[in-house]
Scaffold this active site. Structure first.
Site, PDB file in Angstrom:
ATOM      1  N   THR A  19      -9.055   8.934  -0.762  1.00 19.65           N
ATOM      2  CA  THR A  19     -10.159   9.809  -0.359  1.00 19.65           C
ATOM      3  C   THR A  19      -9.675  11.222  -0.081  1.00 19.65           C
ATOM      4  O   THR A  19     -10.421  12.187  -0.265  1.00 19.65           O
ATOM      5  CB  THR A  19     -10.848   9.219   0.891  1.00 19.65           C
ATOM      6  OG1 THR A  19     -11.409   7.967   0.525  1.00 19.65           O
ATOM      7  CG2 THR A  19     -11.943  10.114   1.417  1.00 19.65           C
ATOM      8  N   THR A  94      -6.784   5.328   2.412  1.00 17.13           N
ATOM      9  CA  THR A  94      -6.670   4.677   3.718  1.00 17.13           C
ATOM     10  C   THR A  94      -6.693   3.149   3.621  1.00 17.13           C
ATOM     11  O   THR A  94      -6.191   2.469   4.517  1.00 17.13           O
ATOM     12  CB  THR A  94      -7.824   5.119   4.649  1.00 17.13           C
ATOM     13  OG1 THR A  94      -9.069   4.815   4.009  1.00 17.13           O
ATOM     14  CG2 THR A  94      -7.755   6.597   4.963  1.00 17.13           C
ATOM     15  N   ASP A  95      -7.282   2.612   2.537  1.00 15.89           N
ATOM     16  CA  ASP A  95      -7.534   1.160   2.502  1.00 15.89           C
ATOM     17  C   ASP A  95      -6.259   0.318   2.551  1.00 15.89           C
ATOM     18  O   ASP A  95      -6.229  -0.736   3.201  1.00 15.89           O
ATOM     19  CB  ASP A  95      -8.342   0.790   1.248  1.00 15.89           C
ATOM     20  CG  ASP A  95      -9.789   1.254   1.335  1.00 15.89           C
ATOM     21  OD1 ASP A  95     -10.236   1.645   2.428  1.00 15.89           O
ATOM     22  OD2 ASP A  95     -10.481   1.224   0.301  1.00 15.89           O
TER      23      ASP A  95
HETATM   24  N1  ASP Z   1     -11.044   3.628  -0.920  1.00 14.90           N
HETATM   25  C1  ASP Z   1     -10.305   4.791  -0.475  1.00 14.90           C
HETATM   26  C2  ASP Z   1      -8.837   4.551  -0.749  1.00 14.90           C
HETATM   27  O1  ASP Z   1      -8.261   3.757  -0.061  1.00 14.90           O
HETATM   28  C3  ASP Z   1     -10.562   5.003   0.955  1.00 14.90           C
HETATM   29  C4  ASP Z   1      -9.835   6.155   1.588  1.00 14.90           C
HETATM   30  O2  ASP Z   1      -8.854   6.697   1.096  1.00 14.90           O
HETATM   31  O3  ASP Z   1     -10.253   6.509   2.717  1.00 14.90           O
HETATM   32  O4  ASP Z   1      -8.286   5.144  -1.639  1.00 14.90           O
END
Ligand code: ASP
Length: 313
Positions: A19, A94-95
């Site tokens: 993200t 973040t995932d």
């Molecule tokens: N789906 C995204 C990822 O993990 C979520 C994020 O980065 O906040 O790449």
């Protein structure tokens, strides 16, 4: 990307997507769209710092693969070996950030800081948190005395064993659970709270096999009404290790346990964790499956995978 400013130490930024490099609205955005040079250019405070930037991958981290881990570990090791590099920043989704961080912690356990950062909002959002997080991560990577794999997120510095995405949408999404953060970053100042993380590194040789032939390790959840069907199917499909995501303090439903014990008898190593977020499984009652201790089930899976790889290396 390198500039002429003399004093500050050289930091390498390795980008993998997420993200922080996303574009669109707060929910319907697409992760992994913006290149690393644009990410850096969005932070005016980084304009005069000696930085190099490299795009290692460009993925939504829900789709993280073992092959990207292998490439990333090699690039991190390459830059760590350069005497002029003081630290590394990795931008990541973040995932699965916590899994990649634990993986690099166990494989490299670097003496220099390797700082993960991420964002909960894309660069196009009014609430975009990526630029501040990136600035904090570079600050931490250049901090004298900082070492090991770390994650700089929302003003907190988390260690690789404890860090966990605890909330799916909030800006302050990450937690170190009961252990608490390793440090704080406030107004550009790093405030250490406890020792920097370290462990016995397994080394790059451990992950030298082609990623597509790494042993299969799966996570099975214990819950009301569960039975052993999934475990039996995984063993039949060639699983080489199992993590059981237990209830409470790592307890396992009796019907699931019977199948796990059959898998153990067939030679599969097993680790027993907990569905409870942010806390360790405490103690090892007689006859219990081996405990994952402080590792979440996702990190226990990485640990078991690396143990299998290192016993095959
Ligand atoms: N789906 C995204 C990822 O993990 C979520 C994020 O980065 O906040 O790449």
């Amino acid at each position: 990307m390198q500039n002429k400013s003399g004093q500050a130490p050289l930091i390498v930024i390795l980008a993998t997507g997420g993200t922080i490099a996303g574009s669109g609205d707060d929910v319907g955005y697409v992760a992994g769209q913006v290149g690393v040079k644009e990410l850096v250019a969005a932070v005016p405070a980084l304009a005069d710092r000696p930085l190099e930037a490299e795009q290692v991958a460009q993925v939504d981290s829900k789709d993280m693969s073992h092959a990207i881990w292998q490439t990333l570990a090699a690039r991190v090791a390459h830059h760590l070996a350069r005497p002029e590099v003081a630290g590394i920043v990795i931008t990541h989704g973040t995932d699965t950030l916590e899994e990649t961080a634990y993986f690099l912690h166990r494989v490299l356990s670097p003496a220099k800081p390797v700082v993960f950062t991420a964002a909960m909002r894309p660069v196009t959002s009014l609430q975009s948190d990526g630029p501040q997080n990136l600035l904090d991560a570079v600050t931490l990577a250049a901090h004298p005395g900082a070492s090991g794999v770390l994650a700089a997120l929302h003003g907190r510095v988390h260690g690789p064993v404890d860090v966990r995405k605890a909330l799916p949408f909030a800006l302050d999404a990450f937690s170190s659970g009961e252990a608490g953060p390793v440090a704080l970053i406030q107004e550009g100042q790093v405030r250490p709270l406890r020792p920097w993380p370290a462990c016995q590194a397994l080394g790059l040789d451990t992950i030298a096999f082609q990623a597509s032939s790494w042993p299969r390790v799966d996570i099975v959840v214990s819950h009301a009404g569960v039975d052993g069907v999934v475990v039996d199917a995984l063993v039949a499909a060639g699983a080489r290790g199992l993590v059981i995501e237990g209830t409470g303090n790592g307890t396992v439903h009796v019907s699931l346990l019977a199948a796990v014990e059959r898998a153990q008898a067939a030679g599969l190593p097993v680790l027993r964790g907990t569905r409870c977020a942010g806390a360790a499984v405490v103690g090892a009652p007689a006859g219990a499956l081996p405990s994952a201790g402080e590792l979440s089930p996702a990190k226990a899976r990485v640990e078991l995978l690396l143990q299998l790889l290192s016993s095959a290396a």
